[in-house]
Design a protein around this motif. Structure first.
Motif, short mmCIF file in Angstrom:
data_model
loop_
_atom_site.label_atom_id
_atom_site.label_comp_id
_atom_site.label_asym_id
_atom_site.label_seq_id
_atom_site.Cartn_x
_atom_site.Cartn_y
_atom_site.Cartn_z
N PHE A 188 0.79 3.73 -3.31
CA PHE A 188 -0.52 4.05 -3.48
C PHE A 188 -0.89 5.18 -2.52
N ASP A 214 -4.65 5.86 -10.21
CA ASP A 214 -5.91 5.17 -10.99
C ASP A 214 -5.77 3.75 -10.90
N ALA A 218 -6.12 1.25 -8.72
CA ALA A 218 -6.53 0.50 -7.57
C ALA A 218 -7.02 -0.76 -8.26
N GLU A 219 -5.98 -1.71 -8.16
CA GLU A 219 -6.36 -3.04 -8.57
C GLU A 219 -6.58 -3.77 -7.19
N LEU A 263 -2.21 9.08 -3.18
CA LEU A 263 -3.13 9.52 -2.72
C LEU A 263 -3.07 10.71 -1.86
N LYS A 297 -8.78 4.17 -1.51
CA LYS A 297 -9.14 5.65 -2.60
C LYS A 297 -10.73 5.77 -2.16
N HIS A 343 -6.38 -1.08 -1.95
CA HIS A 343 -6.04 0.35 -2.92
C HIS A 343 -7.36 0.73 -3.26
N LYS A 344 -8.51 -0.14 -3.37
CA LYS A 344 -9.73 0.44 -3.81
C LYS A 344 -10.37 0.99 -2.41
N ASP A 378 0.73 -1.15 -0.15
CA ASP A 378 -0.05 -0.02 -0.11
C ASP A 378 0.73 1.25 0.01
#
Length: 602
Positions: A156, A167, A169-170, A160, A178, A174-175, A153
């Motif tokens: 990412f 973008d 966010a796999e 953020l 975000k 990460h999702k 993380d």
């Protein structure tokens, strides 16, 4: 165990020089919308009290850290427990700063620039308090992050917080990061937008900052050693409450390896756990259970997966490992990761064996039908073990399971428990001696289950009761007719030996194959006798999308021409009939049942 607990504000927690680092064996970010909504509600309550000059302290939670060596002037604390709330707090502060700076560019009633200067200065203060720190390292001043998350993380999170809107966010974490960033940003923006004047908006932001600095508090428990911190971490989480089994297994393996493994080994096992835990928590636990059953022949207890995994599959004892034991642990986790990847491929309908293939696209398609259309995942412990066999043997097992489960479970609705026990037993047999394993042993174990729970009479009776539904899924009927079609030529040639598809060059697409009523559901003119059997299995066939458009709602005599030219051999046979009446429907149903008795065997 030496623990120094302190109840302090979050500003006090960060202090002038503290930086926080999440170690590699900690779980990834996991807060969902539910936790974020609770956080917003807490902020709203604290803000309301402060605006009314009735400051209301809010306990933000606990934090367990251990001091770690650091080359710079800052005090480095490793976060053992509490990274979720700490990361979310930093996200919240970042969004408060963003809104402050954005508002500073839009002020209209700020002739002397005092409001703009206040916002810019306040944003700078918050940044220095919670986001970035000037750390002196070897006579150089470096701008370092107040909080760094673990490796998966890390980048990412950095992007953020810097407002770069990553973008990619796999990963699930990460999702979630975000989503938290977007949700909290909108919340702060809305809090400010509800105020009327510039002065009120700036005051609102000032109050929000004061709440975060003063009103919110934590219990900070600082330990003296990693082992003490880890023990406390396990106690606070009650060995799994709030943490998934996968996350605990990661923490345990990384912790016991930390003192003895080489950096290369640590990097390998970290990468392996990163890949495993990138899946949703529920799926990770499910796969761990399948793998455990595949190795041990039994399903783990509902609440004992972590303990049983450590006992049987991941050797973490003694507490201090030798170099050889550490290498064995690394290998065990890597083998676990390989099984995870193979299972992910199978669940996605992909063939899990690589290299030169002796099987066709038709053979590979059967795996997807078994797991995705028949939704039979109980056999995964057997399948993952069977990946150690030759491709042809693996394919034969898939097809045997496919025919078995359709007859046993999909149609006869027998209890799956006895079959699952057979799968697990056979999985262990394969793992014990893959080079000498015989598929005949699986056949010998499955046949008694068919005799006892899916006999010829029970199976054909249940088949005869299958009817098309206008409300529910008809996948069972579609699968049945498609499979009958694949084996039809073998059946017509005498049905000798085990069932064989004699034309594997043709793979029917399950999604694009449709069910067709031979006598239409809305026939004009209507036949009251056929209306009574319109949904019967005997009045159904399959069509490709082109043929389906051609036949439409036409009567049988007009469909015959389309059926006669169909690539589906069943339709060609139907087209040879002169009329389609109730007798023809019933006769065709009996023919399908007779074919099924020959095809759906092991």
């Amino acid at each position: 165990m030496v623990i120094t607990p302190r109840h302090e504000s979050i500003a006090g927690l960060f202090g002038p020089t503290r930086i926080f680092r999440v170690p590699k064996y900690q779980r990834h970010y996991a807060w969902t919308a539910e936790e974020i909504d609770d956080l917003k509600a807490d902020l709203g309550g604290s803000l309301k009290a402060r605006k009314a000059s009735q400051e209301r302290p809010h306990f933000f939670g606990g934090l367990v850290t251990v001091a770690r060596p650091h080359a710079g002037s800052a005090t480095k604390l490793e976060v053992i427990d509490g990274q979720q709330r700490l990361a979310t707090f930093v996200i919240l502060v970042a969004q408060v700063i963003n809104v402050m700076l954005e508002l500073s560019t839009k002020l209209v009633a700020d002739a002397d620039g005092s409001l703009r200067k206040f916002l810019e200065d306040r944003a700078g203060t918050l940044r220095a308090q919670f986001l970035r720190l000037d750390d002196t390292v070897s006579l150089k001043v470096e701008d370092v992050a107040r909080l760094e998350l673990s490796k998966p993380d890390y980048l990412f999170f950095v992007q953020l917080i810097q407002g770069n809107n990553p973008d990619d966010a796999e990963r699930t974490s990460h999702k979630l990061l975000k989503a938290a960033y977007v949700s909290l940003g909108k919340y702060i923006t809305d809090l400010v937008a509800q105020e009327s004047t510039d002065h009120q908006k700036v005051t609102q932001l000032a109050n929000i900052a004061k709440v975060l600095e003063v009103d919110w508090t934590v219990i900070h428990m600082e330990t003296t050693t990693v082992q003490h911190a880890y023990n406390l971490f396990q106690v606070l989480n009650d060995r799994g409450v709030g943490l998934t089994e996968g996350e605990l297994l990661r923490a345990k393996t990384m912790e016991v390896l930390d003192a003895v493994a080489t950096q290369e080994q640590l990097d390998r096992i970290e990468k392996c756990w990163d890949d495993i835990l990138s899946e949703a928590p529920g799926r990770v636990e499910e796969v761990l259970r399948w793998i455990f059953a595949s190795h041990t022949g039994k399903r783990p207890g509902k609440t004992t997966l972590y303990d049983e995994f450590l006992q049987h599959l991941i050797p973490t004892h003694p507490a201090v490992l030798t170099a050889s034991q550490a290498a064995g642990l690394v290998t065990a986790v890597e083998d676990l990761g390989k099984d995870f990847k193979k299972i992910a491929l199978m669940l996605d309908g992909q063939w899990p064996l690589s290299g030169h293939s002796t099987v066709t696209a038709w053979d590979r398609d059967r795996l997807g039908l078994l797991l995705r259309e028949l939704k039979h995942t109980n056999c995964i412990p057997l399948l993952i073990a069977a990946t150690a066999l030759k491709q042809k043997t693996f394919s034969d097992i898939v097809q045997m399971l496919e025919r078995f489960v359709f007859r046993y479970k999909s149609v006869s609705n027998a209890h799956i428990g006895p079959a699952t026990n057979v799968y697990n037993k056979q999985a262990v047999a394969i793992r014990d001696a893959p080079s000498t394993y015989k598929i005949s042993t699986l056949k010998a174990d499955l046949q008694p289950l068919l005799l006892a729970h899916a006999s010829d009479t029970r199976f054909t009776t249940a088949l005869g009761e299958l009817e098309y539904s206008t409300l529910a899924s008809n996948k069972t009927i579609k699968y049945f007719l498609m499979t009958i079609e694949h084996y039809a030529r073998w059946y017509q040639d005498g049905a000798k030996g085990p069932p064989v598809c004699k034309d594997k060059s043709r793979v029917l697409d399950f999604a694009n194959t449709t069910l067709e009523h031979i006598y239409p559901q809305n026939s004009a003119p209507s036949d009251p006798h056929l209306n009574a059997v319109v949904q019967s299995l005997g009045n159904l066939t399959i069509l490709g999308p082109t043929d389906n458009d051609a036949v439409g709602n036409k009567p049988f005599l007009q469909k015959k021409a389309v059926f006669a030219k169909s690539t589906i051999s069943l339709n060609v046979r139907i087209s040879s009939l002169a009329i389609w009446n109730v007798a023809a429907v019933n006769a065709w149903k009996e023919e399908l049942k007779a074919m099924a008795l020959k095809i759906f065997v092991v």
